[in-house]
Design a protein around this motif. Structure first.
Motif, PDB file in Angstrom:
ATOM      1  N   ILE A 277       0.863  -1.179   0.000  1.00  0.00           N
ATOM      2  CA  ILE A 277       0.000   0.000   0.000  1.00  0.00           C
ATOM      3  C   ILE A 277       0.898   1.227   0.000  1.00  0.00           C
ATOM      4  CG2 ILE A 277      -1.786   1.267   1.246  1.00  0.00           C
ATOM      5  CD1 ILE A 277      -2.658  -1.353   2.501  1.00  0.00           C
ATOM      6  N   VAL A 278       0.695   2.130  -0.957  1.00  0.00           N
ATOM      7  CA  VAL A 278       1.566   3.292  -1.081  1.00  0.00           C
ATOM      8  C   VAL A 278       1.428   4.176   0.161  1.00  0.00           C
ATOM      9  CG1 VAL A 278       1.592   3.269  -3.590  1.00  0.00           C
ATOM     10  CG2 VAL A 278      -0.191   4.535  -2.391  1.00  0.00           C
ATOM     11  N   LEU A 279       2.466   4.979   0.413  1.00  0.00           N
ATOM     12  CA  LEU A 279       2.557   5.744   1.649  1.00  0.00           C
ATOM     13  C   LEU A 279       1.361   6.684   1.888  1.00  0.00           C
ATOM     14  CD1 LEU A 279       4.491   6.003   4.045  1.00  0.00           C
ATOM     15  CD2 LEU A 279       5.561   7.929   2.871  1.00  0.00           C
ATOM     16  N   PRO A 280       0.910   7.464   0.888  1.00  0.00           N
ATOM     17  CA  PRO A 280      -0.234   8.349   1.163  1.00  0.00           C
ATOM     18  C   PRO A 280      -1.472   7.599   1.628  1.00  0.00           C
ATOM     19  CG  PRO A 280       0.817   8.959  -0.907  1.00  0.00           C
ATOM     20  CD  PRO A 280       1.426   7.659  -0.485  1.00  0.00           C
ATOM     21  N   ILE A 281      -1.719   6.421   1.069  1.00  0.00           N
ATOM     22  CA  ILE A 281      -2.905   5.660   1.466  1.00  0.00           C
ATOM     23  C   ILE A 281      -2.717   5.069   2.858  1.00  0.00           C
ATOM     24  CG2 ILE A 281      -4.454   3.774   0.828  1.00  0.00           C
ATOM     25  CD1 ILE A 281      -4.497   6.304  -0.949  1.00  0.00           C
ATOM     26  N   ARG A 282      -1.468   4.743   3.209  1.00  0.00           N
ATOM     27  CA  ARG A 282      -1.226   4.289   4.587  1.00  0.00           C
ATOM     28  C   ARG A 282      -1.590   5.389   5.578  1.00  0.00           C
ATOM     29  NH1 ARG A 282       4.704   1.277   4.372  1.00  0.00           N
ATOM     30  NH2 ARG A 282       4.208  -0.240   2.735  1.00  0.00           N
ATOM     31  N   TYR A 283      -1.167   6.610   5.262  1.00  0.00           N
ATOM     32  CA  TYR A 283      -1.508   7.723   6.144  1.00  0.00           C
ATOM     33  C   TYR A 283      -3.017   7.979   6.159  1.00  0.00           C
ATOM     34  CZ  TYR A 283       3.394   9.030   6.818  1.00  0.00           C
ATOM     35  OH  TYR A 283       4.722   9.037   7.177  1.00  0.00           O
ATOM     36  N   SER A 284      -3.655   7.826   5.007  1.00  0.00           N
ATOM     37  CA  SER A 284      -5.105   8.038   4.965  1.00  0.00           C
ATOM     38  C   SER A 284      -5.830   6.984   5.801  1.00  0.00           C
ATOM     39  CB  SER A 284      -5.613   7.999   3.520  1.00  0.00           C
ATOM     40  OG  SER A 284      -5.594   6.688   2.993  1.00  0.00           O
ATOM     41  N   LEU A 285      -5.312   5.759   5.817  1.00  0.00           N
ATOM     42  CA  LEU A 285      -5.917   4.711   6.637  1.00  0.00           C
ATOM     43  C   LEU A 285      -5.718   4.986   8.124  1.00  0.00           C
ATOM     44  CD1 LEU A 285      -4.894   1.565   4.536  1.00  0.00           C
ATOM     45  CD2 LEU A 285      -7.173   2.593   4.715  1.00  0.00           C
ATOM     46  N   VAL A 286      -4.537   5.524   8.470  1.00  0.00           N
ATOM     47  CA  VAL A 286      -4.296   5.915   9.870  1.00  0.00           C
ATOM     48  C   VAL A 286      -5.273   7.015  10.275  1.00  0.00           C
ATOM     49  CG1 VAL A 286      -2.657   7.008  11.451  1.00  0.00           C
ATOM     50  CG2 VAL A 286      -1.876   5.224   9.878  1.00  0.00           C
ATOM     51  N   SER A 287      -5.437   8.006   9.407  1.00  0.00           N
ATOM     52  CA  SER A 287      -6.355   9.112   9.702  1.00  0.00           C
ATOM     53  C   SER A 287      -7.791   8.613   9.814  1.00  0.00           C
ATOM     54  CB  SER A 287      -6.259  10.179   8.613  1.00  0.00           C
ATOM     55  OG  SER A 287      -4.940  10.658   8.480  1.00  0.00           O
ATOM     56  N   THR A 288      -8.175   7.711   8.915  1.00  0.00           N
ATOM     57  CA  THR A 288      -9.524   7.137   8.978  1.00  0.00           C
ATOM     58  C   THR A 288      -9.713   6.356  10.270  1.00  0.00           C
ATOM     59  OG1 THR A 288      -9.581   6.969   6.556  1.00  0.00           O
ATOM     60  CG2 THR A 288     -11.197   5.670   7.781  1.00  0.00           C
ATOM     61  N   GLY A 289      -8.688   5.616  10.683  1.00  0.00           N
ATOM     62  CA  GLY A 289      -8.761   4.880  11.940  1.00  0.00           C
ATOM     63  C   GLY A 289      -8.928   5.815  13.129  1.00  0.00           C
ATOM     64  N   ILE A 290      -8.234   6.949  13.102  1.00  0.00           N
ATOM     65  CA  ILE A 290      -8.375   7.939  14.175  1.00  0.00           C
ATOM     66  C   ILE A 290      -9.788   8.509  14.196  1.00  0.00           C
ATOM     67  CG2 ILE A 290      -7.623  10.232  14.937  1.00  0.00           C
ATOM     68  CD1 ILE A 290      -4.811   9.464  13.943  1.00  0.00           C
ATOM     69  N   LEU A 291     -10.358   8.756  13.015  1.00  0.00           N
ATOM     70  CA  LEU A 291     -11.731   9.248  12.944  1.00  0.00           C
ATOM     71  C   LEU A 291     -12.714   8.231  13.508  1.00  0.00           C
ATOM     72  CD1 LEU A 291     -11.867  10.989   9.443  1.00  0.00           C
ATOM     73  CD2 LEU A 291     -12.055  12.064  11.683  1.00  0.00           C
ATOM     74  N   ILE A 292     -12.498   6.959  13.190  1.00  0.00           N
ATOM     75  CA  ILE A 292     -13.387   5.906  13.712  1.00  0.00           C
ATOM     76  C   ILE A 292     -13.300   5.846  15.229  1.00  0.00           C
ATOM     77  CG2 ILE A 292     -13.766   3.411  13.788  1.00  0.00           C
ATOM     78  CD1 ILE A 292     -12.787   3.331  10.858  1.00  0.00           C
ATOM     79  N   LEU A 293     -12.085   5.842  15.751  1.00  0.00           N
ATOM     80  CA  LEU A 293     -11.900   5.761  17.201  1.00  0.00           C
ATOM     81  C   LEU A 293     -12.486   6.978  17.907  1.00  0.00           C
ATOM     82  CD1 LEU A 293     -10.707   4.337  19.660  1.00  0.00           C
ATOM     83  CD2 LEU A 293      -8.527   5.489  19.186  1.00  0.00           C
ATOM     84  N   SER A 294     -12.210   8.172  17.378  1.00  0.00           N
ATOM     85  CA  SER A 294     -12.737   9.382  18.013  1.00  0.00           C
ATOM     86  C   SER A 294     -14.255   9.449  17.883  1.00  0.00           C
ATOM     87  CB  SER A 294     -12.094  10.628  17.394  1.00  0.00           C
ATOM     88  OG  SER A 294     -12.309  10.676  15.991  1.00  0.00           O
ATOM     89  N   PHE A 322      -9.531  14.530  10.304  1.00  0.00           N
ATOM     90  CA  PHE A 322      -9.956  15.170   9.061  1.00  0.00           C
ATOM     91  C   PHE A 322      -8.815  15.862   8.319  1.00  0.00           C
ATOM     92  CE2 PHE A 322     -14.187  15.361  11.327  1.00  0.00           C
ATOM     93  CZ  PHE A 322     -14.798  14.430  10.511  1.00  0.00           C
ATOM     94  N   VAL A 323      -8.015  16.666   9.021  1.00  0.00           N
ATOM     95  CA  VAL A 323      -6.959  17.433   8.342  1.00  0.00           C
ATOM     96  C   VAL A 323      -5.918  16.521   7.699  1.00  0.00           C
ATOM     97  CG1 VAL A 323      -5.063  19.071   8.684  1.00  0.00           C
ATOM     98  CG2 VAL A 323      -7.303  19.519   9.715  1.00  0.00           C
ATOM     99  N   PRO A 324      -5.319  15.551   8.435  1.00  0.00           N
ATOM    100  CA  PRO A 324      -4.340  14.687   7.770  1.00  0.00           C
ATOM    101  C   PRO A 324      -4.951  13.768   6.717  1.00  0.00           C
ATOM    102  CG  PRO A 324      -4.745  13.932  10.009  1.00  0.00           C
ATOM    103  CD  PRO A 324      -5.409  15.271   9.881  1.00  0.00           C
ATOM    104  N   LEU A 325      -6.251  13.483   6.816  1.00  0.00           N
ATOM    105  CA  LEU A 325      -6.899  12.691   5.769  1.00  0.00           C
ATOM    106  C   LEU A 325      -6.880  13.450   4.449  1.00  0.00           C
ATOM    107  CD1 LEU A 325      -8.471  10.045   5.208  1.00  0.00           C
ATOM    108  CD2 LEU A 325     -10.572  11.333   5.634  1.00  0.00           C
ATOM    109  N   ILE A 326      -7.159  14.741   4.502  1.00  0.00           N
ATOM    110  CA  ILE A 326      -7.084  15.567   3.288  1.00  0.00           C
ATOM    111  C   ILE A 326      -5.638  15.686   2.818  1.00  0.00           C
ATOM    112  CG2 ILE A 326      -7.486  17.885   2.366  1.00  0.00           C
ATOM    113  CD1 ILE A 326      -9.873  18.087   4.292  1.00  0.00           C
ATOM    114  N   PHE A 327      -4.704  15.847   3.762  1.00  0.00           N
ATOM    115  CA  PHE A 327      -3.286  15.850   3.400  1.00  0.00           C
ATOM    116  C   PHE A 327      -2.924  14.596   2.601  1.00  0.00           C
ATOM    117  CE2 PHE A 327      -1.249  18.685   6.946  1.00  0.00           C
ATOM    118  CZ  PHE A 327      -1.951  19.762   6.458  1.00  0.00           C
ATOM    119  N   SER A 328      -3.396  13.463   3.066  1.00  0.00           N
ATOM    120  CA  SER A 328      -3.036  12.172   2.451  1.00  0.00           C
ATOM    121  C   SER A 328      -3.628  12.028   1.055  1.00  0.00           C
ATOM    122  CB  SER A 328      -3.530  11.023   3.337  1.00  0.00           C
ATOM    123  OG  SER A 328      -3.006  11.119   4.643  1.00  0.00           O
ATOM    124  N   TYR A 329      -4.918  12.292   0.924  1.00  0.00           N
ATOM    125  CA  TYR A 329      -5.566  12.123  -0.381  1.00  0.00           C
ATOM    126  C   TYR A 329      -5.052  13.134  -1.403  1.00  0.00           C
ATOM    127  CZ  TYR A 329      -8.915   8.609   1.198  1.00  0.00           C
ATOM    128  OH  TYR A 329      -9.499   7.446   1.643  1.00  0.00           O
TER     129      TYR A 329
END
Length: 432
Positions: A277-294, A322-329
């Motif tokens: 999985i390319v690096l930006p999508i890894r970060y987007s998955l981390v950000s999505t995981g943070i959104l789910i947890l929060s 939200f902010v790093p998710l936009i950064f990633s995409y």
């Protein structure tokens, strides 16, 4: 055999929206050091706090979201393209209205906030009308396509509520403020992320053949939000016990929706065609995981009325999700759009780098790492507050807040430079 040249004469409008959005986030992140002490004390209505929140949400997040709608809907759903002229009137008015509204909060002039809000609302309705015209004619009308409608309606309602409060009309109060926040955070932003994730994650991970429950998940999520809003009304106007039961039921269903969404994303990732999985999508998955947890924590806090934790959860959701998710995409969207404009169907496309290699790897990696480090340092203030300051020296507390803002802002500037560099690859587009 002659090469077919690209018919794209202009760079995608989405690029201008995303890069404009980054100019807003620099200012907002610079203010983090000033607002974190206020948020940790539960103070969110201070002028600098309201300025930072709205500059982030309207200036950065909404600008980027509108930009993605500009290009995403026609491509993803095979809809007619949106006219270029829309860029020329919508983006300048949106940016100016966001600045006026936010500065109005900073100066604590509600009339200025109201004027900026009215221009923002009218401009957004005009823009969304154009988008929905394209949306309605889409050939690929999937459930994801239909699921976008509710968040789009919600953002208009959120703006109306905001203008209502700025004008001080009858009914302005805590209930309307909470509805404004709830609709914005969960119906529009979180709802939009959940819906679009079913399209973006498979697209960027090249996943096919998976079996998921997206219809059930999306319906369950929005139904849970409706229950919580109904429960809140019942709690305020009717039997409080009944209202509390409905709120708890809605929160439980919302948590179930988050869990089902997590399972669906896991199945999508398991069905990917490429191993890594390319690096930006890894970060987007981390950000999505943070959104789910929060989001889960927020629903628990709403169900059990633990308001003291809302500020920390809100900080994590906004700046950790939200902010790093936009950064990633953005690291995937801008290279794709530049390739389509500069290289697609042209003879020199064979010399073009891979889209995943267009963004400078070291800049992107350092920017995301610095950003997350800044968010983690910012969280320190909330841990100090919730732990009653136990074993934490005062100098640590005083350094952490400005350091968090500086690191986050530097990260935003670094990523912006990496994205701008993409637009120089291959030089100017040759005339056809």
């Amino acid at each position: 055999m002659a090469f077919k040249t690209s018919t794209k004469k202009s760079l995608s409008a989405t690029v201008y929206y995303i890069l404009t959005a980054f100019l807003f986030i620099w200012v907002a992140l610079f203010q983090i050091g000033r607002v974190l002490p206020l948020w940790a004390k539960g103070i969110t209505t201070a002028p600098v706090s309201l300025f930072t929140i709205h500059f982030t949400i309207l200036g950065f997040m909404l600008t980027a979201a509108f930009g993605v709608m500009y290009q995403f809907i026609p491509i993803a759903f095979q809809a007619p393209p949106i006219g270029r002229h829309v860029l020329y009137w919508h983006l300048p008015i949106h940016a100016l209205a966001s600045v006026v509204l936010s500065v109005g909060f900073l100066r604590f002039q509600m009339q200025m906030v109201m004027i900026g809000g009215i221009f923002l609302l009218c401009n957004s309705i005009a823009y969304l009308t154009v988008v929905l015209q394209s949306y309605r004619k889409a050939r690929n009308q999937t459930f994801v396509h239909k699921g976008m409608l509710l968040p789009i309606v919600a953002v208009v309602v959120v703006m109306i509520f905001g203008i209502w409060m700025a004008a001080g009309l009858p009914g302005t109060g805590q209930a309307l403020l909470e509805a404004h926040i709830f609709l914005g955070a969960f119906v529009f932003w979180s709802g939009l992320v959940i819906v679009l994730s079913y399209k973006l994650i498979p697209m960027f991970t090249l996943s096919h053949g998976y079996k998921i429950s997206q219809k059930t998940t999306i319906f369950l999520y929005f139904f849970s939000l409706a229950l919580m809003m109904i429960g809140d009304i019942a709690f305020r106007t009717g039997p409080q016990f009944l209202g509390q039961v409905i709120i708890i039921l809605g929160a439980v269903l919302g948590i179930a929706a988050y869990i089902r969404f997590t399972v669906d994303i896991y199945k999508i990732l398991q069905a990917r065609k490429r191993k890594s999985i390319v690096l930006p999508i890894r970060y987007s998955l981390v950000s999505t995981g943070i959104l789910i947890l929060s989001g889960i924590l927020a629903f628990l806090m709403i169900a059990f009325q633990q308001a003291q934790f809302f500020y920390g959860i809100g900080y994590v959701m906004l700046f950790g999700g939200f902010v790093p998710l936009i950064f990633s995409y953005a690291q995937k969207i801008i290279p794709f759009l530049w390739y389509e404009y500069r290289f697609s169907h042209r003879p020199e496309r064979k010399q073009a780098p891979l889209m995943d290699d267009m963004v400078s790897h070291w800049r992107a990696k350092w920017s995301m790492n610095l950003y997350y480090l800044g968010v983690c340092i910012g969280l320190l203030h909330f841990f100090i507050r919730y732990g009653n300051g136990a074993y934490v020296p005062q100098w640590v507390d005083s350094i952490a807040d400005p350091l968090s803002g500086i690191l986050s802002m530097v990260a935003g500037v670094l990523l912006f430079s990496a994205l701008v560099r993409v637009l120089t690859i291959g030089g100017p587009r040759p005339k056809d």
